[in-house]
Motif scaffolding. Structure first.
Motif, short mmCIF file in Angstrom:
data_model
loop_
_atom_site.label_atom_id
_atom_site.label_comp_id
_atom_site.label_asym_id
_atom_site.label_seq_id
_atom_site.Cartn_x
_atom_site.Cartn_y
_atom_site.Cartn_z
N VAL A 26 -3.68 -6.20 -1.74
CA VAL A 26 -3.12 -4.98 -1.15
C VAL A 26 -1.74 -4.70 -1.74
N ILE A 27 -0.91 -5.76 -1.82
CA ILE A 27 0.44 -5.61 -2.38
C ILE A 27 0.35 -5.17 -3.83
N ALA A 28 -0.54 -5.84 -4.58
CA ALA A 28 -0.69 -5.51 -6.00
C ALA A 28 -1.19 -4.08 -6.20
N PHE A 29 -2.14 -3.68 -5.34
CA PHE A 29 -2.70 -2.33 -5.41
C PHE A 29 -1.60 -1.30 -5.20
N ALA A 30 -0.78 -1.53 -4.15
CA ALA A 30 0.33 -0.61 -3.87
C ALA A 30 1.35 -0.65 -5.00
N ALA A 31 1.61 -1.85 -5.52
CA ALA A 31 2.61 -2.00 -6.59
C ALA A 31 2.17 -1.25 -7.85
N ARG A 32 0.86 -1.34 -8.18
CA ARG A 32 0.35 -0.65 -9.36
C ARG A 32 0.55 0.87 -9.22
N LYS A 33 0.32 1.37 -8.02
CA LYS A 33 0.48 2.81 -7.78
C LYS A 33 1.96 3.21 -7.91
N ILE A 34 2.83 2.42 -7.26
CA ILE A 34 4.26 2.74 -7.26
C ILE A 34 4.85 2.63 -8.67
N ALA A 35 4.39 1.61 -9.42
CA ALA A 35 4.94 1.34 -10.76
C ALA A 35 4.76 2.51 -11.71
N ARG A 36 3.76 3.36 -11.45
CA ARG A 36 3.49 4.49 -12.35
C ARG A 36 4.41 5.68 -12.10
N ARG A 37 5.19 5.61 -11.03
CA ARG A 37 6.08 6.74 -10.75
C ARG A 37 7.17 6.83 -11.81
N PRO A 38 7.53 8.03 -12.22
CA PRO A 38 8.58 8.17 -13.25
C PRO A 38 9.96 7.85 -12.67
N ALA A 39 10.91 7.61 -13.56
CA ALA A 39 12.29 7.37 -13.14
C ALA A 39 12.85 8.62 -12.45
N ASP A 40 13.74 8.40 -11.49
CA ASP A 40 14.38 9.53 -10.81
C ASP A 40 15.84 9.16 -10.53
N GLU A 41 16.54 10.01 -9.77
CA GLU A 41 17.97 9.76 -9.56
C GLU A 41 18.22 8.51 -8.71
N TYR B 152 10.10 2.53 -11.61
CA TYR B 152 9.60 1.69 -10.52
C TYR B 152 8.77 0.50 -11.00
N GLY B 153 8.77 0.26 -12.32
CA GLY B 153 7.91 -0.78 -12.88
C GLY B 153 8.15 -2.16 -12.31
N ARG B 154 9.39 -2.46 -11.89
CA ARG B 154 9.69 -3.81 -11.41
C ARG B 154 9.03 -4.15 -10.08
N ILE B 155 8.48 -3.17 -9.41
CA ILE B 155 7.82 -3.45 -8.13
C ILE B 155 6.69 -4.46 -8.32
N GLU B 156 6.07 -4.48 -9.50
CA GLU B 156 5.01 -5.44 -9.77
C GLU B 156 5.55 -6.87 -9.85
N ILE B 157 6.77 -7.03 -10.35
CA ILE B 157 7.41 -8.34 -10.39
C ILE B 157 7.71 -8.82 -8.97
N VAL B 158 8.20 -7.89 -8.13
CA VAL B 158 8.47 -8.21 -6.72
C VAL B 158 7.18 -8.63 -6.02
N ALA B 159 6.10 -7.90 -6.29
CA ALA B 159 4.80 -8.22 -5.68
C ALA B 159 4.35 -9.63 -6.07
N ALA B 160 4.52 -9.97 -7.34
CA ALA B 160 4.13 -11.31 -7.79
C ALA B 160 4.95 -12.38 -7.08
N LEU B 161 6.24 -12.14 -6.91
CA LEU B 161 7.11 -13.10 -6.23
C LEU B 161 6.69 -13.28 -4.77
N ILE B 162 6.35 -12.19 -4.10
CA ILE B 162 5.88 -12.26 -2.71
C ILE B 162 4.59 -13.09 -2.64
N ASN B 163 3.68 -12.83 -3.58
CA ASN B 163 2.40 -13.54 -3.57
C ASN B 163 2.58 -15.05 -3.76
N TYR B 164 3.40 -15.44 -4.72
CA TYR B 164 3.62 -16.88 -4.97
C TYR B 164 4.33 -17.55 -3.79
#
Length: 314
Positions: free
Chosen positions: A60-75, A81-93
């Motif tokens: 579930v975390i990874a699924f959400a992270a994959r979706k969020i990671a595709r968002r473009p940069a903003d202010e 948002y690509g680093r959200i996948e790294i955060v997800a991996a840390l949570i999982n471990y």
């Protein structure tokens, strides 16, 4: 050494579909195993269920992270948002580590006084779990090569499949020989394996989140290449980090000779071309200083100790 940026590209929609199938399969399996573990008195089955539940949460975390990671940069998130996948991996471990220690404690308590266990329930549900774990591992296998987030999931699934084999063996021994101590012993074995996987893999996400340099990139070679560029006298205040898993960034101060300063744009382009072509560093921010008024005693890495910025930026 060159930084290899090649990785497996999976169509995002195809990948999302695989992950969602795996979520449902692991969710149903978790419920079945917990109920079966309670009814049969098997801690190993509940251990496997908790591991599967952590898989489902991970998915579930990874699924959400994959979706969020595709968002473009903003202010708000200028790096994207690509680093959200790294955060997800840390949570999982981290979750795996907590589960591992809990199971060792529970298994130890049961080794002292092994309870009655219904072997057939354990074997049947262990078999179902093995099928689901194998399916989930196959769904995520081709995706894990290019993502630390999906790799965390794949290792979860692989360890689950091995744990399910151990549960089946344990249930069979209980049926054949009434070896009740085998159930908590297998639980502890599963837990130790979970801890081994988690501790060996968690360092990567931590290093990335701590803005560490890429482990497969030789910083000295990068610096030597920049120093060797025509018109460059020296470099300092080097920062080299991973913006996200497959995107390396560098910023530093480059001290130019008089000749380099006179043709500053072409010097800059040569450095950037070298960084991109030899090391795969596509994002580089360079601040230029003339050698006659460069920082004195500046540190090679980090912000350095110079009391004031006397350089000329470009």
């Amino acid at each position: 050494m060159p930084h290899d940026h090649s990785h497996t590209h999976i169509d995002p929609k195809s990948g999302d579909r695989r992950v969602s199938v795996a979520i449902w399969a692991n969710g149903l399996l978790t419920v079945a195993q917990i109920v079966g573990g309670i009814l049969s008195g098997s801690l190993a089955l509940i251990a496997d269920a908790l591991h599967n539940f952590s898989d489902m949460a991970s998915l579930v975390i990874a699924f959400a992270a994959r979706k969020i990671a595709r968002r473009p940069a903003d202010e708000r998130m200028t790096f994207g948002y690509g680093r959200i996948e790294i955060v997800a991996a840390l949570i999982n471990y981290t979750t795996l580590i907590l589960i591992g220690f809990y199971l060792i404690y529970e298994g130890g308590m049961r080794m002292i006084d092994p309870p009655e266990v219904q072997g057939w329930t354990v074997v049947i549900l262990g078999g179902v779990a093995l099928v689901v774990d194998t399916l989930t591992a196959l769904l995520t296998y081709s995706m894990q090569k290019g993502s630390v987030n999906i790799r965390a999931l794949f290792l979860h699934n692989l360890s689950d499949a091995l744990a399910s084999v151990a549960v089946i063996v344990g249930g069979s021994l209980i049926i054949l020989y009434d070896m009740r101590w085998v159930d908590p012993a297998i639980t502890i074995g599963i837990a130790l394996y979970i801890l081994y996987l988690a501790f060996t893999e968690i360092g990567g996400p931590i290093r990335t989140l701590m803005l560490g340099s890429p482990p497969d990139l030789d910083c000295e070679s990068v610096i030597d290449a920049m120093r060797g560029a025509e018109g460059v006298a020296d470099v300092h205040h080097v920062h080299l980090w991973q913006m996200q898993e497959h995107e390396v960034a560098l910023d530093c101060h480059v001290v130019l000779t008089g000749k380099g300063w006179a043709s500053i744009e072409s010097t800059k382009q040569r450095i950037k071309d070298t960084l991109r072509d030899r090391f795969g560093i596509a994002h580089s921010s360079l601040e230029f200083e003339h050698e006659d008024c460069a920082h004195e005693d500046a540190d090679l890495y980090g912000h350095g100790t110079a009391s004031e910025d006397v350089g000329h930026s470009h």
